[in-house]
Design a protein around this motif. Structure first.
Motif, PDB file in Angstrom:
ATOM      1  N   PRO A 190     -93.638 -53.742  80.315  1.00  8.22           N
ATOM      2  CA  PRO A 190     -95.193 -52.417  79.903  1.00  8.22           C
ATOM      3  C   PRO A 190     -93.961 -50.962  79.665  1.00  8.22           C
ATOM      4  N   LEU A 191     -92.833 -51.439  80.992  1.00  9.05           N
ATOM      5  CA  LEU A 191     -91.686 -49.935  80.583  1.00  9.05           C
ATOM      6  C   LEU A 191     -91.432 -49.560  79.461  1.00  9.05           C
ATOM      7  N   ILE A 192     -90.654 -50.861  78.590  1.00  9.35           N
ATOM      8  CA  ILE A 192     -89.849 -50.625  77.419  1.00  9.35           C
ATOM      9  C   ILE A 192     -90.565 -50.412  76.649  1.00  9.35           C
ATOM     10  N   PHE A 193     -92.303 -50.416  76.577  1.00  7.17           N
ATOM     11  CA  PHE A 193     -93.129 -50.430  75.508  1.00  7.17           C
ATOM     12  C   PHE A 193     -93.566 -49.600  76.006  1.00  7.17           C
ATOM     13  N   PHE A 194     -93.683 -48.471  76.357  1.00  4.59           N
ATOM     14  CA  PHE A 194     -94.653 -47.026  76.292  1.00  4.59           C
ATOM     15  C   PHE A 194     -93.578 -45.779  76.844  1.00  4.59           C
ATOM     16  N   GLN A 195     -92.402 -46.589  77.173  1.00  9.59           N
ATOM     17  CA  GLN A 195     -91.141 -45.422  76.614  1.00  9.59           C
ATOM     18  C   GLN A 195     -90.614 -45.297  75.265  1.00  9.59           C
ATOM     19  N   LYS A 222     -96.307 -38.024  82.526  1.00  6.72           N
ATOM     20  CA  LYS A 222     -97.299 -38.547  83.281  1.00  6.72           C
ATOM     21  C   LYS A 222     -98.688 -38.672  82.825  1.00  6.72           C
ATOM     22  N   THR A 223     -99.184 -38.469  81.230  1.00  4.85           N
ATOM     23  CA  THR A 223    -100.498 -38.244  81.010  1.00  4.85           C
ATOM     24  C   THR A 223    -100.970 -39.202  79.958  1.00  4.85           C
ATOM     25  N   VAL A 279     -99.429 -43.699  76.249  1.00 14.22           N
ATOM     26  CA  VAL A 279     -98.886 -43.585  77.903  1.00 14.22           C
ATOM     27  C   VAL A 279     -97.588 -42.524  77.844  1.00 14.22           C
ATOM     28  N   ASN A 280     -98.039 -41.712  78.175  1.00 13.76           N
ATOM     29  CA  ASN A 280     -96.545 -40.447  78.463  1.00 13.76           C
ATOM     30  C   ASN A 280     -96.191 -40.100  79.580  1.00 13.76           C
TER      31      ASN A 280
END
Length: 315
Positions: free
Chosen positions: A209-214, A299-300, A294-295
């Motif tokens: 998920p971290l890679i996807f949100f980035q 953090k928004t 997701v930013n």
């Protein structure tokens, strides 16, 4: 008495003098060896023996260098060796073996990584899984229970029955495949299990998920299961995520009667709110709807307002 002490002192002095003489001799011999050793200079630096192999010398022998060591005629002499798998004209191995029907479409088969109930209990006991929160593929990957690779057609996790007798954790878990005895082992401990389908893009987003949100992309909709899996995920006996909740309650009661355990009342449980949490059929992450962005830097969470987008992402 005094004579003995004097003798002891003289003996110690003699020993120290002898050791000093011996030490000086060793030092002298060491210095002589160092003086006589050859010094490392540019003109005497060379490789270790065997580090360089002497090149094959041409022009000797019967052909006087006319064939360059390749022999007479043929593919090897002309520098065009046969292709891989060529066996000199006879039927090659991969054609002589019959093609079995169960190999058809093997590269397209969906793979589900096994996770045992024993491993699940171990992760809970070690604190790597939080029983106070719903458990899905993201939780299992973060707990290092599985490693997802979509190139190998990993479509998720299957829960296997190893360790079902000692399994005691109360979980709200979502997996992609499970058998009847595994479902009974989870529900016997006042747990909830749901079987849900994810396409490869959704699996990759869940596993990382971290890679996807980035990437800054909106959360996509989860695809519906293919035709050959519709019956499986709409069957309440399999606890499919597309099945009727009323039929699931009846299936829970029937399974408890079959395996001989008393079905606990989840409405009176302290964790009822957590146990009743379920994802929407188009939802990928808990608490995040399709279409949201997701930013991580600010953090928004950005939500679409366009009616067309809302209609598209609506389940």
């Amino acid at each position: 008495m005094a004579r003995k002490d004097l003798f002891a002192v003289d003996g110690g002095a003699y020993h120290n003098k002898k050791m000093a003489t011996y030490g000086n001799g060793v030092i002298k011999r060491g210095l002589e060896i160092v003086r006589n050793m050859p010094r490392i200079r540019i003109d005497n630096v060379k490789d270790n023996p065997g580090a360089r192999k002497q090149e094959k010398r041409r022009g000797r022998g019967q052909t006087r260098g006319k064939r360059s060591g390749r022999g007479h005629k043929g593919q090897r002499q002309r520098g065009i060796p046969p292709r891989l798998g060529y066996e000199g004209g006879q039927s090659p191995f991969y054609l002589s073996v019959p093609k079995e029907p169960y190999y058809a479409g093997h590269h397209l088969r969906r793979q589900y990584l096994p996770v045992s109930l024993h491993m699940l209990q171990y992760l809970v006991d070690m604190g790597r899984l939080n029983p106070e929160e719903p458990v899905d593929l993201t939780s299992l990957v973060n707990a290092r229970a599985v490693t997802i690779d979509i190139i190998k057609k990993h479509y998720g996790v299957q829960l296997v029955s190893e360790g079902k007798d000692e399994f005691q954790a109360q979980l709200n878990i979502e997996v992609q495949w499970a058998t009847e005895d595994v479902i009974a082992a989870v529900e016997r401990n006042s747990g909830v299990i749901t079987l849900g389908f994810y396409d490869l893009q959704s699996v990759e987003a869940l596993a990382h998920p971290l890679i996807f949100f980035q990437r800054g992309l909106p959360i996509m909709r989860r695809s519906l299961p293919p035709k050959d899996l519709v019956d499986f995920y709409t069957n309440p006996e399999n606890r499919g995520y597309l099945s009727d909740p009323e039929k699931v309650r009846k299936a829970r009661f029937d399974l408890a009667q079959k395996f001989g355990y008393e079905l606990p009342d989840l409405s009176k449980d302290n964790r009822y709110q957590m146990l009743s949490m379920r994802k929407d059929p188009r939802q990928i992450f808990y608490g995040l709807q399709p279409g949201w962005v997701v930013n991580l830097k600010d953090k928004t969470v950005l939500k679409p307002t366009d009616e067309g987008l809302l209609e598209y992402y609506k389940s």
